[in-house]
Design an enzyme around this catalytic site. Structure first.
Site, PDB file in Angstrom:
ATOM      1  N   GLU A 226     -70.910  14.197 -79.199  1.00  0.00           N
ATOM      2  CA  GLU A 226     -72.121  13.915 -79.980  1.00  0.00           C
ATOM      3  C   GLU A 226     -72.059  14.478 -81.408  1.00  0.00           C
ATOM      4  OE1 GLU A 226     -76.083  13.765 -78.025  1.00  0.00           O
ATOM      5  OE2 GLU A 226     -75.042  14.631 -76.311  1.00  0.00           O
ATOM      6  N   HIS A 242     -55.133  18.416 -58.385  1.00  0.00           N
ATOM      7  CA  HIS A 242     -54.797  17.548 -57.247  1.00  0.00           C
ATOM      8  C   HIS A 242     -54.760  16.074 -57.651  1.00  0.00           C
ATOM      9  CE1 HIS A 242     -55.062  20.832 -54.292  1.00  0.00           C
ATOM     10  NE2 HIS A 242     -55.919  21.318 -55.161  1.00  0.00           N
ATOM     11  N   LYS A 332     -80.759   3.162 -76.378  1.00  0.00           N
ATOM     12  CA  LYS A 332     -82.124   3.430 -75.906  1.00  0.00           C
ATOM     13  C   LYS A 332     -83.084   2.364 -76.433  1.00  0.00           C
ATOM     14  CE  LYS A 332     -81.831   8.446 -75.141  1.00  0.00           C
ATOM     15  NZ  LYS A 332     -82.310   9.786 -75.452  1.00  0.00           N
TER      16      LYS A 332
HETATM   17  O1  PA5 Z   1     -78.185  15.092 -76.899  1.00  0.00           O
HETATM   18  C1  PA5 Z   1     -78.916  14.135 -76.808  1.00  0.00           C
HETATM   19  O2  PA5 Z   1     -79.596  13.709 -77.743  1.00  0.00           O
HETATM   20  C2  PA5 Z   1     -78.979  13.392 -75.484  1.00  0.00           C
HETATM   21  O3  PA5 Z   1     -77.991  13.843 -74.617  1.00  0.00           O
HETATM   22  C3  PA5 Z   1     -80.377  13.555 -74.876  1.00  0.00           C
HETATM   23  O4  PA5 Z   1     -80.583  14.887 -74.449  1.00  0.00           O
HETATM   24  C4  PA5 Z   1     -80.548  12.584 -73.716  1.00  0.00           C
HETATM   25  O5  PA5 Z   1     -80.402  11.258 -74.185  1.00  0.00           O
HETATM   26  C5  PA5 Z   1     -81.887  12.715 -73.021  1.00  0.00           C
HETATM   27  O6  PA5 Z   1     -82.949  12.726 -73.943  1.00  0.00           O
HETATM   28  P1  PA5 Z   1     -84.066  13.845 -73.804  1.00  0.00           P
HETATM   29  O7  PA5 Z   1     -83.344  15.144 -73.913  1.00  0.00           O
HETATM   30  O8  PA5 Z   1     -85.016  13.607 -74.914  1.00  0.00           O
HETATM   31  O9  PA5 Z   1     -84.675  13.648 -72.458  1.00  0.00           O
END
Ligand code: PA5
Length: 338
Positions: A226, A242, A332
């Site tokens: 990310e 394994h 999303k």
């Molecule tokens: O890091 C991120 O932005 C994502 O991994 C979010 O945490 C994930 O999409 C879930 O969203 P939220 O944390 O708002 O529930």
């Protein structure tokens, strides 16, 4: 100005470096918010932590830090449904930083329908609305972070849910001392992150953990994905010995990271050494890290903080802004259209 600040100059639009540096403050603030929520203690059959991505990892981290201190299950659920075997005697913590994640909202509905005790951690959104309408306690989180930067909050909240469900002891003093330890370690961690990122630059990192460090390895992977917008993978030993080990006979451009911890089973530690030696024949880089700190919580969060800093350093190397997650947002949006 630190090397990391320098590298991220003009790139870090959302202040990700400041957020990682603030992890000790987040831990202390989380404890304050938890105490303000005045959760009642109960005797649950087990605790489920429902969430996705940055909001789910706290469940894994809390379960690892608590380890054998858990007397009943503390499990993370990533998906649309709580397990079919869950009964009303379970406690269900739903974590969503935004409060709008559809999987977590579905789990909240499922837990309500089951009649399980529910708890919620969020900044707001439909999850907070649904919780308030149902009289479910909400641990409010500060709304100024990226979800993944709220990892310290999610960890502390999951540990608290375990305590409130009676499945593990309360570890507030351990969390407080971890905050102080991380503060003291911060500068050294930034230095270490720079060295590691330099070795991993240009590779696809594969991060291995075992025992306490298993969720930390996954956190490294997701933060590199990310923040640095790069492919990265993680796996757990001994399982990877394994199967995955064979894949290293052909491993162009892979960098291996091994996260060791003093409390790992002696055979796991031996496996880390041997696996590192074997993959070194093909790997572009092999990095061994040994966690530091006086408690499992401190050592685990030390590994998390180091990985977060490595991901920012890699973002700087790639010249990318760590904050935007355009692909995730696009997906999303599309899902929101039906
Ligand atoms: O890091 C991120 O932005 C994502 O991994 C979010 O945490 C994930 O999409 C879930 O969203 P939220 O944390 O708002 O529930």
């Amino acid at each position: 100005m630190s090397g990391l600040e320098e590298g991220l100059r003009g790139l870090d639009s959302g202040g990700q470096l400041a957020a990682v540096r603030a992890m000790p403050d987040h831990l202390r603030d989380a404890l304050w918010r938890i105490e303000s929520a005045r959760l009642e203690d109960g005797e649950a059959a087990g605790v489920l932590v429902c969430g996705m991505g940055g909001s789910a990892i706290g469940g894994d981290l809390a379960a690892a830090a608590l380890g054998d201190r858990c007397t009943r299950p503390l499990l993370t659920v990533r998906g649309y449904a709580i397990p079919a075997w869950a009964t009303p005697e379970w406690t269900v913590l739903c974590c969503s930083y935004s409060g709008g994640t559809e999987e977590t909202l579905a789990c909240f509905e499922g837990a309500q329908a089951l009649g399980a005790r529910c708890l919620v951690a969020t900044t707001g959104g439909p999850l907070a609305d649904a919780a308030r309408a149902a009289g479910v306690p909400v641990i409010g989180l500060p709304g100024t972070l990226q979800p993944r930067a709220a990892v310290a909050y999610m960890f502390a909240v999951a540990a608290e849910a375990a305590a409130a469900g009676g499945v593990a002891p309360r570890i507030h003093p351990e969390i407080e001392s971890a905050a102080s330890g991380l503060e003291a370690a911060r500068e050294g961690l930034e230095q270490r992150a720079a060295e590691i990122a330099e070795r991993l630059a240009g590779t696809v990192p594969v991060v291995y953990g075992s025992g306490l460090t298993a969720p930390a390895a996954y956190r490294w992977k997701t933060q590199i994905n990310e923040n640095a917008k790069s492919a990265a993978f993680s796996a757990v030993l001994p399982e990877a010995d394994h199967n995955e080990l064979e894949g290293w006979s052909e491993a162009p451009g892979l960098g291996a990271v091994f996260l060791g911890d003093v409390d790992q089973h002696p055979r796991e530690r031996r496996r880390i050494e041997l696996t590192a030696e074997l993959v070194a024949e093909q790997a572009t880089a092999v990095v061994a890290v040994e966690t530091e700190g006086s408690t499992p919580t401190e050592r685990l969060l030390w590994a998390v903080m180091l990985g977060d800093l490595v991901s920012l350093r890699l973002a700087a190397e790639h010249g990318v802004d760590p904050t935007p997650v355009g692909a995730i947002e696009r997906l999303k949006d599309e899902l929101g259209r039906g």
